[in-house]
Write a protein that holds these residues in place. Structure first.
Motif, PDB file in Angstrom:
ATOM      1  N   ILE A   1       0.866  -1.186   0.000  1.00 23.97           N
ATOM      2  CA  ILE A   1       0.000   0.000   0.000  1.00 23.97           C
ATOM      3  C   ILE A   1       0.898   1.231   0.000  1.00 23.97           C
ATOM      4  CG2 ILE A   1      -1.796   1.278   1.219  1.00 23.97           C
ATOM      5  CD1 ILE A   1      -2.679  -1.364   2.472  1.00 23.97           C
ATOM      6  N   PRO A   2       0.927   2.021  -1.086  1.00 28.44           N
ATOM      7  CA  PRO A   2       0.183   1.839  -2.336  1.00 28.44           C
ATOM      8  C   PRO A   2       0.722   0.663  -3.140  1.00 28.44           C
ATOM      9  CG  PRO A   2       1.762   3.614  -2.575  1.00 28.44           C
ATOM     10  CD  PRO A   2       1.803   3.212  -1.128  1.00 28.44           C
ATOM     11  N   ALA A   3      -0.118   0.154  -4.046  1.00 30.45           N
ATOM     12  CA  ALA A   3       0.252  -1.029  -4.815  1.00 30.45           C
ATOM     13  C   ALA A   3       1.030  -0.693  -6.076  1.00 30.45           C
ATOM     14  CB  ALA A   3      -1.004  -1.817  -5.179  1.00 30.45           C
ATOM     15  N   ALA A   4       1.059   0.580  -6.460  1.00 28.52           N
ATOM     16  CA  ALA A   4       1.757   0.944  -7.698  1.00 28.52           C
ATOM     17  C   ALA A   4       2.006   2.440  -7.741  1.00 28.52           C
ATOM     18  CB  ALA A   4       0.945   0.519  -8.920  1.00 28.52           C
ATOM     19  N   VAL A   5       2.948   2.829  -8.570  1.00 35.32           N
ATOM     20  CA  VAL A   5       3.213   4.231  -8.890  1.00 35.32           C
ATOM     21  C   VAL A   5       2.989   4.401 -10.381  1.00 35.32           C
ATOM     22  CG1 VAL A   5       4.973   6.036  -9.029  1.00 35.32           C
ATOM     23  CG2 VAL A   5       4.885   4.525  -7.042  1.00 35.32           C
TER      24      VAL A   5
END
Length: 375
Positions: free
Chosen positions: A212-216
């Protein structure tokens, strides 16, 4: 001391001096043409010269990316072919390479791999040229004897489809763990994202889970390729292949926050935009980035001591075509470039004090070199 013993002592000292100046260079390559696989060369760190003939040639199909274990007793290579594989090798004290085993990568065209910091798992990026089913990341356990076990986990991402030719499917291009070993970052060229996973080495079947967060997210159509952390893990650097840019992130609690984005070329021509590998100097003061396409350059940046921000210092021709990867020698006096399409390794002098690249020392003929690693 008589003359005989003087000659023996002199010869011994000369041998020790030569050994101290010699490093071992491993070269991965594509075997679509005349290349045989993995090449092991002596590299003279004093003269900046790769030996004209390899000490060893290991037959392996398109070992395009090489990974060394922390103790340098194991070598892993992705075999970048349709229905890809991954190979494990042992390394003797003198650098002799011996195949241990090979396993399927459960995907097409694996292009990158990295070892978990605890050396228990090999993370493999299946790039997959075809959009269906597209690329994936896989987790492969490493046994105590260095042999690879079958894949235990696989993850796929949703493509952005911004570029209909290159982003119709997911294309995982690299997998890099944070310096603290807590997170894994998956650069997906097809998704325009860097995906973040938590790592738990104690979970044998699912060592990765979404963070968390799972992506940028990166700019649409930019194509994230390779990620690199500084030694303390406070800053990270990312190449955007399709837009030919480098991004600077601040990293806190595993989450990268973009702070700077710089172009690698002033050209507006799409053909001049093909960002590749990137490496920091050992002291962390300079960043080197390759840009392929029609540019064919190494771009040199100074790194801010406190904030990690980049300042352009130099653009230097690689004097060849398609610098897929490059490496700094152990002493930092030379930069070696694997020019894949012009079939050469180019050795360029480097000034450690200001980071700039100087004259070309050597051009060694080598079929389709793709990766360079020093022992």
């Amino acid at each position: 001391m008589n003359r005989k013993w003087t000659r023996l002592l002199t010869a011994s000292l000369m041998t020790l001096t030569l050994d101290a100046q010699a490093a071992t260079l491993l070269v991965g390559s594509y075997t679509d043409g005349d290349s045989q696989g993995i090449y092991r060369y002596d590299f003279d760190e004093h003269a900046g010269q790769i030996a004209s003939q390899p000490r060893q040639v290991v037959k392996s199909i398109s070992p395009s990316w090489l990974v060394l274990s922390a103790d340098q007793r194991l070598l892993f290579a992705v075999n970048e072919t349709p229905q890809g594989h991954v190979s494990s090798f042992s390394l003797s004290k003198n650098g002799e390479i011996t195949l241990l085993n090979q396993v399927p990568s459960q995907g097409d065209e694996p292009t990158h791999a990295s070892l978990s910091h605890d050396q228990r798992y090999l993370f493999v990026a299946n790039y997959a040229v075809a959009p269906d089913p597209g690329g994936s990341l896989v987790v492969i356990p490493v046994a105590r004897d260095g042999k690879l076990k079958p894949v235990v986990q696989q993850a796929r991402h949703t493509p952005s489809k911004v570029n209909p030719e290159r982003q119709a499917g997911a294309h995982v291009h690299s997998l890099v763990q944070s310096p603290d070993g807590r997170h894994l970052y998956a650069c997906d060229l097809g998704a325009d994202k860097v995906f973040i996973y938590r790592y738990d080495g104690a979970s044998p079947e699912h060592p990765l889970s979404p963070a968390i967060p799972a992506a940028v997210s990166l700019p649409p159509g930019s194509g994230p390729r390779h990620l690199l952390f500084d030694a303390k893990g406070r800053h990270a650097y990312l190449t955007l292949e399709m837009s030919a840019e480098v991004v600077v992130f601040d990293v806190q609690d595993g989450a990268p926050v973009e702070r700077q984005r710089l172009p690698l070329t002033d050209s507006k021509d799409v053909a001049a935009k093909a960002a590749g590998g990137l490496h920091l100097s050992a002291d962390g003061r300079f960043l080197y980035v390759s840009n392929r396409g029609t540019a064919n350059e190494i771009v040199v940046f100074a790194v801010g001591k406190d904030d990690g921000r980049l300042t352009l210092l130099q653009r230097r021709s690689v004097e060849g075509d398609h610098p897929r990867e490059f490496a700094l020698d152990p002493d930092g006096n030379y930069l070696l470039v694997a020019n894949q399409k012009s079939n050469q390794i180019v050795v360029i002098r480097r000034d450690p004090s200001n980071g700039k690249l100087g004259d070309t020392v050597q051009k060694l003929s080598q079929q389709a070199p793709s990766d360079l690693k020093f022992l």
